[in-house]
Design an enzyme around this catalytic site. Structure first.
Site, PDB file in Angstrom:
ATOM      1  N   HIS A   7       5.059  -8.807  -4.122  1.00 36.45           N
ATOM      2  CA  HIS A   7       4.136  -8.800  -5.275  1.00 36.45           C
ATOM      3  C   HIS A   7       4.129  -8.085  -5.944  1.00 36.45           C
ATOM      4  O   HIS A   7       5.186  -7.342  -5.631  1.00 36.45           O
ATOM      5  CB  HIS A   7       2.756  -9.490  -4.780  1.00 36.45           C
ATOM      6  N   HIS A  79       1.551  -2.119  -8.236  1.00 40.07           N
ATOM      7  CA  HIS A  79       2.338  -1.415  -7.711  1.00 40.07           C
ATOM      8  C   HIS A  79       3.285  -2.411  -8.005  1.00 40.07           C
ATOM      9  O   HIS A  79       2.278  -3.478  -7.870  1.00 40.07           O
ATOM     10  CB  HIS A  79       1.658  -0.693  -6.183  1.00 40.07           C
ATOM     11  N   GLU A 130       4.744  -0.417  -2.738  1.00 36.99           N
ATOM     12  CA  GLU A 130       4.256  -0.627  -1.529  1.00 36.99           C
ATOM     13  C   GLU A 130       5.658  -1.509  -0.556  1.00 36.99           C
ATOM     14  O   GLU A 130       6.524  -2.300  -1.126  1.00 36.99           O
ATOM     15  CB  GLU A 130       3.312  -2.025  -0.981  1.00 36.99           C
TER      16      GLU A 130
HETATM   17 CO    CO Z   1      -0.232  -4.666  -2.491  1.00 38.51          CO
END
Ligand code: CO
Length: 141
Positions: A7, A79, A130
């Site tokens: 994502h 992020h 991440e």
């Molecule tokens: Co995230």
């Protein structure tokens, strides 16, 4: 090491307004808001063919994204999340290569209930990364 783009997370000042834009102007599949008090955010997932977006806004008094929104009042990209099959192996490899893991360096449970780590943005050209552990057998498609 890294696999799919899981994502992209975007901090927004007004979650309802952002959701309406993605749904009505961009024609995307926009889901309902979810409060994640343990993460200090409310999120709306936007599902795309090849990945998803997470529209996030602060929840509560100690939200980890409150400072981001104060620094970027119009919102902005926060992020990107890549999938890895083995988070502990990824962490060892990255630390050995000189990258820094945020926090105490231990994985924690992310917004999808899977273990995650965040890498220091100064080690990745100003981008917060991440890593989420997604076992190969759990990957769709
Ligand atoms: Co995230």
């Amino acid at each position: 090491m890294i696999g799919r783009l899981n994502h992209v997370a975007v901090v927004v000042p007004d979650l309802g307004a952002a959701a309406a834009k993605y749904r009505n102007l961009l024609g995307a599949e926009v889901h309902h808001p979810h409060d994640l008090p343990e993460h200090g955010v409310t999120v709306i997932f936007v599902t795309l063919d090849n990945t998803k977006l997470e529209l996030m806004t602060p929840l509560g008094d100690n939200s980890p994204i409150a400072k981001f929104l104060a620094d970027h009042p119009q919102g902005g990209m926060h992020h990107i999340c890549f999938e890895v099959p083995d988070l502990a192996h990824a962490a060892r490899t990255l630390v050995a290569g000189g990258a820094r893991i945020l926090g105490d360096g231990e994985p924690r449970t992310g917004a999808h209930g899977l273990p995650v780590l965040f890498l220091h943005p100064k080690d990745f050209d100003g981008t917060l990364i991440e890593l989420e552990e997604v076992k190969p057998e759990l990957q769709p498609g």
